[in-house]
Design a protein around this motif. Sequence first.
Motif, PDB file in Angstrom:
ATOM      1  N   GLY A  72      48.061  42.535  36.245  1.00 42.28           N
ATOM      2  CA  GLY A  72      47.677  43.393  35.134  1.00 42.28           C
ATOM      3  C   GLY A  72      48.546  43.122  33.928  1.00 42.28           C
ATOM      4  N   GLY A  97      47.827  44.228  30.655  1.00 39.11           N
ATOM      5  CA  GLY A  97      47.504  45.085  29.522  1.00 39.11           C
ATOM      6  C   GLY A  97      48.768  45.566  28.835  1.00 39.11           C
ATOM      7  N   GLU A 111      45.234  38.540  35.552  1.00 38.04           N
ATOM      8  CA  GLU A 111      44.567  39.454  34.620  1.00 38.04           C
ATOM      9  C   GLU A 111      43.079  39.142  34.608  1.00 38.04           C
ATOM     10  N   THR A 112      42.258  40.151  34.908  1.00 43.87           N
ATOM     11  CA  THR A 112      40.815  39.930  35.010  1.00 43.87           C
ATOM     12  C   THR A 112      40.123  39.877  33.654  1.00 43.87           C
ATOM     13  N   SER A 113      40.732  40.459  32.617  1.00 43.11           N
ATOM     14  CA  SER A 113      40.098  40.493  31.302  1.00 43.11           C
ATOM     15  C   SER A 113      40.294  39.162  30.576  1.00 43.11           C
ATOM     16  N   GLU A 114      39.195  38.503  30.274  1.00 43.57           N
ATOM     17  CA  GLU A 114      39.287  37.239  29.549  1.00 43.57           C
ATOM     18  C   GLU A 114      39.857  37.446  28.156  1.00 43.57           C
ATOM     19  N   THR A 115      39.528  38.578  27.544  1.00 45.37           N
ATOM     20  CA  THR A 115      40.042  38.883  26.212  1.00 45.37           C
ATOM     21  C   THR A 115      41.564  38.974  26.223  1.00 45.37           C
ATOM     22  N   ILE A 116      42.099  39.669  27.222  1.00 40.40           N
ATOM     23  CA  ILE A 116      43.554  39.787  27.318  1.00 40.40           C
ATOM     24  C   ILE A 116      44.178  38.440  27.648  1.00 40.40           C
ATOM     25  N   ARG A 117      43.580  37.712  28.584  1.00 37.19           N
ATOM     26  CA  ARG A 117      44.140  36.404  28.956  1.00 37.19           C
ATOM     27  C   ARG A 117      44.222  35.475  27.762  1.00 37.19           C
ATOM     28  N   SER A 118      43.198  35.487  26.936  1.00 40.52           N
ATOM     29  CA  SER A 118      43.173  34.571  25.790  1.00 40.52           C
ATOM     30  C   SER A 118      44.197  34.935  24.722  1.00 40.52           C
ATOM     31  N   ASP A 165      42.399  36.383  38.533  1.00 37.53           N
ATOM     32  CA  ASP A 165      42.413  37.560  39.401  1.00 37.53           C
ATOM     33  C   ASP A 165      43.532  37.412  40.425  1.00 37.53           C
ATOM     34  N   VAL A 176      48.092  47.460  36.811  1.00 35.17           N
ATOM     35  CA  VAL A 176      46.685  47.710  36.528  1.00 35.17           C
ATOM     36  C   VAL A 176      46.501  49.202  36.262  1.00 35.17           C
TER      37      VAL A 176
END
Length: 311
Positions: free
Chosen positions: A10, A12, A35-42, A55, A72
């Motif tokens: 996680g 975030g 991190e599952t969120s692509e937006t956060i990863r990028s 993940d 998370v």
Amino acid sequence: MARFRLGLVGAGRMGQTHLRALAGSERVEVVAVAETSETIRSSLKLPDGVKLHADVEEMLKAGGIDGALVAVPSSHHVNMVARLAVAGLSILCEKPCGITAREARIASEIAAKENVLLQVAYWRRFVPALKRLKDRIAQGEFGDLYLVSCYQWDEMPSPASFRATSGGAFIDMGVHEFDQLRWLTGQEISHPRVATANTVFAERIEVDPDAAQALCDLSGGASGLISLGRRFPLGDSCWAQVFGTKGFEDCRFFWPPNGEKVFLDALRLQAEGFAEAVCGRPSEGATAADAIAALTAAEQASAAMMKGRTR
């Protein structure tokens, strides 16, 4: 001594705060992030050598970690603890380790069954000023206690969308204070009586008033006060007060303008303490039982608050 290799689950807001706190640690190194969120990863800017995974399954398959830090959302704590425990990893889980005492109990049972360490991230236990205050109470410096008060007041309210779904002030904020109150005094909490203010700074949230106070009984004969506020013009602040037959202390351990440094230092010390505990040394961190107790008190206060607001 080799650095402890930590996997962060996680990334975030809170996960990124942990990354900042651990950047200067000589004992603990974050080597992987899931991190599952692509937006956060990028948007993440990770140090060289830190592996980024889509993940937790991918992170576990890659291996190379000694323990995991779960950051998370609280509603996913139990499922993530279960997955990591089954994989044989010791776990440092962000507070409150679920959003109910029942969930914290389930997480505790899973960790015990898999024989892995589960520590809950109540970072106040690693603040030097609070540790000194706890020692002074234990040594009898204040005499018999009358009242111990724990305050957490935020500079500005969180977004209304978050406040409406976070479980309310006593679950979202108050679990820190309930854990701190038990830890400081060594006493158990019961019979919370709650008062809430009708004052509104931005938007009225029925399940999360701008200010809520809980007066509790402590098992050693003292009283405990939990004071929570969503609007404090001085800035994000936490403090504790001790009233006893021999003395008084006002401990402003998290106070503008130095609050962020205290917070980050405590997060680092907490992770380093977790690493030591995984290696078999005594742990100063909160246990799953502590998390259950804090959530139980928070649930009782929340029920008292809603009963009072619906009369």
